[in-house]
Write an enzyme that holds these catalytic residues in place. Sequence first.
Site, PDB file in Angstrom:
ATOM      1  N   TYR A   1      30.564  66.004 110.031  1.00 12.96           N
ATOM      2  CA  TYR A   1      30.194  67.198 110.792  1.00 12.96           C
ATOM      3  C   TYR A   1      28.973  67.803 110.119  1.00 12.96           C
ATOM      4  CZ  TYR A   1      30.543  71.948 112.754  1.00 12.96           C
ATOM      5  OH  TYR A   1      30.286  73.144 113.376  1.00 12.96           O
TER       6      TYR A   1
ATOM      7  N   ASP B   1      23.675  65.857 103.543  1.00 17.39           N
ATOM      8  CA  ASP B   1      24.200  67.157 103.959  1.00 17.39           C
ATOM      9  C   ASP B   1      25.196  67.601 102.887  1.00 17.39           C
ATOM     10  OD1 ASP B   1      25.363  69.362 105.003  1.00 17.39           O
ATOM     11  OD2 ASP B   1      25.792  68.517 106.980  1.00 17.39           O
TER      12      ASP B   1
ATOM     13  N   LYS C   1      27.408  77.444 102.460  1.00 18.95           N
ATOM     14  CA  LYS C   1      28.668  77.858 101.811  1.00 18.95           C
ATOM     15  C   LYS C   1      28.446  78.480 100.421  1.00 18.95           C
ATOM     16  CE  LYS C   1      31.173  74.718 104.740  1.00 18.95           C
ATOM     17  NZ  LYS C   1      32.184  75.116 105.641  1.00 18.95           N
TER      18      LYS C   1
END
Length: 434
Positions: free
Chosen positions: A146, A241, A269
């Site tokens: 994702y 990523d 994050k």
Amino acid sequence: MELLSKQSKQAFEEAIRYIPGGVNSPVRSFKSIGRSPLFFEKASGSVLTDVDGNDYIDMCNSWGVTLLGHAHPEVTEAVIARVQKGTTFGAPTPEETLLAKKVIDMVPAIDMVRFVSSGTEAVMSAVRVARGFTGRTLLVKFDGCYHGHADHLLVDAGSGVAETGEHLTPGVPREFAQCTVSLPFNDPKAVKALFETRGEEIAAVIVEPVPANMGVVPAGSGFLQLLRDLTTQYGALLIFDEVITGFRMSRGGAGQYFGITPDLVTLGKIIGGGFPVGAFGGRRDVMEVLAPLGPVYQAGTLSGNPVAMEAGYHTLRLLDQPGVYEDLARKAESFLGKLRAIVDRYPVTLNSVGPMFTLFFHKKNPTNFEEVKGCDFENFAWFYRSLLKEGVYFSPSQYEANFVNVAHTEHQLRLVLIGVQRALSYVYGYVDNM
Ligand SMILES: Cc1ncc(COP(=O)(O)O)c(C=O)c1O
């Protein structure tokens, strides 16, 4: 023990009248868990408190944000001081450079960095840069990874998208999806075959170096290096990523942990210290295509917001103190060894890399998205509901990761082990009796 969730239920009933599904991000809805979501009041260190006053040891960490634990006093103090001086100017502030210098110092692959407001924006922008730099269109990703909810990246994606069971979410034009090829993860043959036939069209390969959005599924030996070698050979860029792995797998993220240098890195994050921050960075010659230096446009009203930069800077400064990563690695190894010994007695497997882990309700450790889809989701939901009653908060989906963090105490981790043992024996009582 019954979980008293009266206030959470009321809050949900009210939210659902105004917010689609009552949540602002689908994975929060507990849809696959078979109960309504908990609403939270506060958190400190590794303990979450819901609106009914129940405490939980937090292994979800706001989906990987709170590596330092919640409300670290030094981060909180710095943020309050910054808020009092004004929260946004729409103009540069020294805080942006301070955080940029820290990121560049910590992450070996990054020569230059730009801040945005989410992981989605970071990935979307990095892909645009890769296309602008190479003059090519095709993006290669992997099933079950994702990379946020930008149109081109929702093809066969993990996390909440996986729960929809759709190849592509409605609303993304098929023409957009044709710009992305999604391959099975851990399948070197499929990658080689694509490069042999379409190598000259490929702008970039994007990968989570430790996929966490189909649950934690480690890359097989040599897989990441193969991606590095093929992208270099065909003039495509390699994007790691690291929205989840960045500043977690090591000081310099997964790239440093595995000894592989990508061309671009996306971050999110942890980097925002609990505020909405994402970043992308990498090779200087690639990053220099960005406006106002170069022709590739990318922008944001609240990008580099000074409050978020301050929170991010102090978070990274605290993580970068001597011994922090070594202690985290030791603590995670000890906890995960004990967890493995518990789950080995059940038809459940543990996948882990560093401090990241997923319990799969599957007899075999999954190595790709298809295998994860073969998990027993009903038993996962049952386990999850039982675990909540034990006061342990895991990420509420089989397709997600859990995290040992810097703030977890040995005592809390022991309580997690006891909770997992009790929840599993509740689900698989028959195994214990055999
Ligand atoms: C690896 C990865 N990339 C990108 C994203 C998107 O980040 P955000 O939710 O901040 O947009 C996520 C979110 O979970 C992620 O795990």
